[in-house]
Write a protein that holds these residues in place. Structure first.
Motif, PDB file in Angstrom:
ATOM      1  N   VAL A   1      36.992  37.956  32.447  1.00 28.22           N
ATOM      2  CA  VAL A   1      36.583  37.195  31.271  1.00 28.22           C
ATOM      3  C   VAL A   1      35.080  36.931  31.282  1.00 28.22           C
ATOM      4  CG1 VAL A   1      36.782  34.942  30.132  1.00 28.22           C
ATOM      5  CG2 VAL A   1      38.825  36.190  30.782  1.00 28.22           C
ATOM      6  N   LEU A   2      34.520  36.618  32.437  1.00 27.13           N
ATOM      7  CA  LEU A   2      33.077  36.362  32.512  1.00 27.13           C
ATOM      8  C   LEU A   2      32.273  37.600  32.130  1.00 27.13           C
ATOM      9  CD1 LEU A   2      32.832  34.214  35.768  1.00 27.13           C
ATOM     10  CD2 LEU A   2      32.674  33.442  33.388  1.00 27.13           C
ATOM     11  N   LYS A   3      32.690  38.756  32.601  1.00 23.89           N
ATOM     12  CA  LYS A   3      31.989  39.997  32.254  1.00 23.89           C
ATOM     13  C   LYS A   3      32.185  40.346  30.773  1.00 23.89           C
ATOM     14  CE  LYS A   3      31.545  42.056  36.788  1.00 23.89           C
ATOM     15  NZ  LYS A   3      30.103  42.206  36.791  1.00 23.89           N
ATOM     16  N   THR A   4      33.354  40.029  30.232  1.00 25.90           N
ATOM     17  CA  THR A   4      33.602  40.246  28.806  1.00 25.90           C
ATOM     18  C   THR A   4      32.680  39.354  27.979  1.00 25.90           C
ATOM     19  OG1 THR A   4      35.896  40.890  29.190  1.00 25.90           O
ATOM     20  CG2 THR A   4      35.338  40.076  26.979  1.00 25.90           C
TER      21      THR A   4
ATOM     22  N   ARG B   1      36.726  47.093  23.814  1.00 26.72           N
ATOM     23  CA  ARG B   1      37.931  47.397  24.595  1.00 26.72           C
ATOM     24  C   ARG B   1      37.642  47.012  26.038  1.00 26.72           C
ATOM     25  NH1 ARG B   1      40.298  53.349  25.992  1.00 26.72           N
ATOM     26  NH2 ARG B   1      38.366  53.408  27.190  1.00 26.72           N
ATOM     27  N   VAL B   2      38.554  46.255  26.629  1.00 24.24           N
ATOM     28  CA  VAL B   2      38.420  45.831  28.022  1.00 24.24           C
ATOM     29  C   VAL B   2      39.657  46.301  28.777  1.00 24.24           C
ATOM     30  CG1 VAL B   2      38.086  43.888  29.591  1.00 24.24           C
ATOM     31  CG2 VAL B   2      37.198  43.759  27.250  1.00 24.24           C
ATOM     32  N   ARG B   3      39.423  46.982  29.904  1.00 24.31           N
ATOM     33  CA  ARG B   3      40.538  47.412  30.760  1.00 24.31           C
ATOM     34  C   ARG B   3      40.467  46.637  32.068  1.00 24.31           C
ATOM     35  NH1 ARG B   3      39.327  53.436  30.946  1.00 24.31           N
ATOM     36  NH2 ARG B   3      37.263  52.612  30.517  1.00 24.31           N
ATOM     37  N   ALA B   4      41.576  46.000  32.426  1.00 28.30           N
ATOM     38  CA  ALA B   4      41.650  45.149  33.611  1.00 28.30           C
ATOM     39  C   ALA B   4      42.933  45.441  34.380  1.00 28.30           C
ATOM     40  CB  ALA B   4      41.615  43.680  33.194  1.00 28.30           C
ATOM     41  N   THR B   5      42.951  45.024  35.649  1.00 25.98           N
ATOM     42  CA  THR B   5      44.157  45.188  36.468  1.00 25.98           C
ATOM     43  C   THR B   5      44.718  43.853  36.944  1.00 25.98           C
ATOM     44  OG1 THR B   5      42.690  45.640  38.343  1.00 25.98           O
ATOM     45  CG2 THR B   5      43.710  47.545  37.259  1.00 25.98           C
ATOM     46  N   ASP B   6      44.019  42.760  36.690  1.00 33.59           N
ATOM     47  CA  ASP B   6      44.488  41.437  37.099  1.00 33.59           C
ATOM     48  C   ASP B   6      45.634  41.001  36.179  1.00 33.59           C
ATOM     49  OD1 ASP B   6      44.883  38.821  37.834  1.00 33.59           O
ATOM     50  OD2 ASP B   6      42.839  38.157  37.390  1.00 33.59           O
ATOM     51  N   PRO B   7      46.852  40.813  36.717  1.00 34.01           N
ATOM     52  CA  PRO B   7      47.984  40.424  35.871  1.00 34.01           C
ATOM     53  C   PRO B   7      47.765  39.100  35.143  1.00 34.01           C
ATOM     54  CG  PRO B   7      48.740  40.965  38.093  1.00 34.01           C
ATOM     55  CD  PRO B   7      47.236  40.986  38.111  1.00 34.01           C
TER      56      PRO B   7
ATOM     57  N   VAL C   1      47.664  48.560  34.201  1.00 31.65           N
ATOM     58  CA  VAL C   1      46.360  48.427  33.556  1.00 31.65           C
ATOM     59  C   VAL C   1      46.566  47.683  32.240  1.00 31.65           C
ATOM     60  CG1 VAL C   1      44.375  49.619  32.544  1.00 31.65           C
ATOM     61  CG2 VAL C   1      45.453  50.523  34.614  1.00 31.65           C
ATOM     62  N   TYR C   2      45.849  46.578  32.100  1.00 33.32           N
ATOM     63  CA  TYR C   2      45.923  45.748  30.906  1.00 33.32           C
ATOM     64  C   TYR C   2      44.730  46.080  30.029  1.00 33.32           C
ATOM     65  CZ  TYR C   2      49.221  43.327  33.853  1.00 33.32           C
ATOM     66  OH  TYR C   2      50.281  43.041  34.663  1.00 33.32           O
ATOM     67  N   THR C   3      45.008  46.440  28.786  1.00 36.66           N
ATOM     68  CA  THR C   3      43.948  46.807  27.857  1.00 36.66           C
ATOM     69  C   THR C   3      43.919  45.785  26.737  1.00 36.66           C
ATOM     70  OG1 THR C   3      44.299  49.138  28.374  1.00 36.66           O
ATOM     71  CG2 THR C   3      43.023  48.646  26.396  1.00 36.66           C
ATOM     72  N   PHE C   4      42.722  45.252  26.489  1.00 35.71           N
ATOM     73  CA  PHE C   4      42.510  44.228  25.464  1.00 35.71           C
ATOM     74  C   PHE C   4      41.501  44.742  24.459  1.00 35.71           C
ATOM     75  CE2 PHE C   4      43.464  42.259  29.495  1.00 35.71           C
ATOM     76  CZ  PHE C   4      44.513  41.411  29.183  1.00 35.71           C
TER      77      PHE C   4
ATOM     78  N   VAL D   1      36.806  46.571  33.828  1.00 40.05           N
ATOM     79  CA  VAL D   1      36.775  45.545  34.870  1.00 40.05           C
ATOM     80  C   VAL D   1      37.979  45.688  35.802  1.00 40.05           C
ATOM     81  CG1 VAL D   1      35.362  43.893  33.594  1.00 40.05           C
ATOM     82  CG2 VAL D   1      37.845  43.862  33.294  1.00 40.05           C
ATOM     83  N   ARG D   2      38.520  46.905  35.867  1.00 36.54           N
ATOM     84  CA  ARG D   2      39.653  47.153  36.769  1.00 36.54           C
ATOM     85  C   ARG D   2      39.218  46.875  38.203  1.00 36.54           C
ATOM     86  NH1 ARG D   2      41.251  52.990  34.435  1.00 36.54           N
ATOM     87  NH2 ARG D   2      38.983  53.036  34.366  1.00 36.54           N
ATOM     88  N   GLY D   3      40.108  46.229  38.948  1.00 37.43           N
ATOM     89  CA  GLY D   3      39.827  45.897  40.341  1.00 37.43           C
ATOM     90  C   GLY D   3      39.223  44.511  40.526  1.00 37.43           C
TER      91      GLY D   3
END
Length: 78
Positions: A20-23, A37-43, A69-72, A11-13
């Motif tokens: 969270v909605l897409k997760t 695993r979720v990768r995001a760029t929103d701080p 890149v934030y990885t959860f 969900v980067r970008g």
């Protein structure tokens, strides 16, 4: 640090609340105990994912940040 995972979501970008909605949508068909695993760029996603897991009972196994890149790693409750 990396953790093992069964499914992957990029969900980067995207900005709050879309990561969270897409997760949430991605977790629906997964079996309990599955790690996504979720990768995001929103701080702001660190706060969002922590709150999401607290409210839904999913387990935030690990998270990290590397060059913006934030990885959860989220284990589906079950």
């Amino acid at each position: 640090m990396t953790a093992e995972f069964d499914a992957d979501l990029d969900v980067r970008g995207l900005n709050c609340p879309l990561p969270v909605l897409k997760t949430k949508k991605e977790l629906v068909p997964l079996a309990p105990g599955t790690v996504l695993r979720v990768r995001a760029t929103d701080p702001h996603s660190v706060i969002d994912f922590t709150a999401f897991c607290d409210k839904t009972g999913h387990d935030l196994v690990a998270h990290r940040e590397d060059e913006g890149v934030y990885t959860f790693y989220v284990r589906k409750a079950g």
